[in-house]
Design a protein around this motif. Structure first.
Motif, PDB file in Angstrom:
ATOM      1  N   LYS A 210       0.822  -1.212   0.000  1.00 26.82           N
ATOM      2  CA  LYS A 210       0.000   0.000   0.000  1.00 26.82           C
ATOM      3  C   LYS A 210       0.855   1.262   0.000  1.00 26.82           C
TER       4      LYS A 210
ATOM      5  N   TYR B 214       0.931   4.047  -2.819  1.00 23.09           N
ATOM      6  CA  TYR B 214       0.633   5.434  -2.433  1.00 23.09           C
ATOM      7  C   TYR B 214       1.705   6.383  -2.954  1.00 23.09           C
TER       8      TYR B 214
ATOM      9  N   MET C 149      -3.439   4.751   4.794  1.00 28.13           N
ATOM     10  CA  MET C 149      -3.348   3.389   4.277  1.00 28.13           C
ATOM     11  C   MET C 149      -4.504   2.497   4.731  1.00 28.13           C
TER      12      MET C 149
END
Length: 218
Positions: free
Chosen positions: A46, A50, A87
């Motif tokens: 993640k 990101y 997240m």
């Protein structure tokens, strides 16, 4: 010059206990919330996604190394807050992430926000190194309520609340008082400054490299 104003007192002990609460149960409960929300392998994926989606990363190289190390026990409040906010699927509180939550808001995100604010108050913006009895009780009850709500969300026992009860009455000698105050007010700030400095150096190196490449092309 008299050093009496710097000696350990009931007021400095109050502050040291607050520091212990923030650096201990408050950080640990956030780590457990993160563990409940997302596993270490998924977290790494993640974070990488990101960073790719947002271009310039919002966390330092040091923080990225911590994330990729998959050891939640070394994550500090700043990193935990960033990960929980960006997240995980935790809904923002009524006033939105990054803002003071309403006193009546008992949501998970509101209590995560309150720990971030506590951390900032006692290491980023502290103006005094002591607390009166009344201020200490107010802060302590505030922290206790935060832990109660987050442990309720975790669905676990009351270990952090129980730890808080012990921290309030345990013996604290002058050396330990200074240690916890120094840790809260100085060490984390120093680590952040070093991380920022490293990033600035890397940016300068990139700029020099780009300028040098352009010069050769001309």
């Amino acid at each position: 010059m008299s050093l009496s104003k710097y000696e350990s007192t009931r007021g400095t002990t109050h502050l040291a206990r607050i520091a212990r609460a923030i650096l201990g149960p408050c950080i640990d409960v956030l780590r457990e919330v993160l563990s409940k929300e997302i596993s270490p392998p998924d977290l790494e994926k993640k974070v990488k996604t990101y960073i790719l989606q947002n271009g310039k990363p919002s966390i330092s190289e040091q923080q990225k190394r911590l994330v990729y190390g998959k050891n939640y026990s070394v994550f500090d409040i700043t990193l935990l807050y960033f990960l929980l906010r960006n997240m995980c699927s935790i809904p923002p509180h009524r006033n939105k992430w990054g803002k003071d939550p309403e006193p009546t808001d008992l949501s998970v995100s509101a209590n995560i926000e309150r720990i971030r604010i506590l951390r900032n108050e006692w290491y980023g913006h502290a103006t005094a190194f002591f607390l009166t009895d009344l201020d200490f009780e107010r802060k302590w009850n505030h922290i206790s309520q935060i832990l109660k709500e987050l442990e309720g969300y975790l669905g676990t026992a009351t270990k952090y609340q129980d730890t808080l009860v012990k921290l309030k009455i345990c013996c604290m000698d002058p050396d330990s008082i200074q240690h916890y105050i120094d840790t809260l007010l100085t060490v984390e700030e120093l680590q952040t400054d070093v991380s920022n400095l490293k990033e600035d150096v890397e940016e300068i190196k990139k700029s020099i490299k780009i300028s040098s490449t352009k010069g050769k092309a001309i």
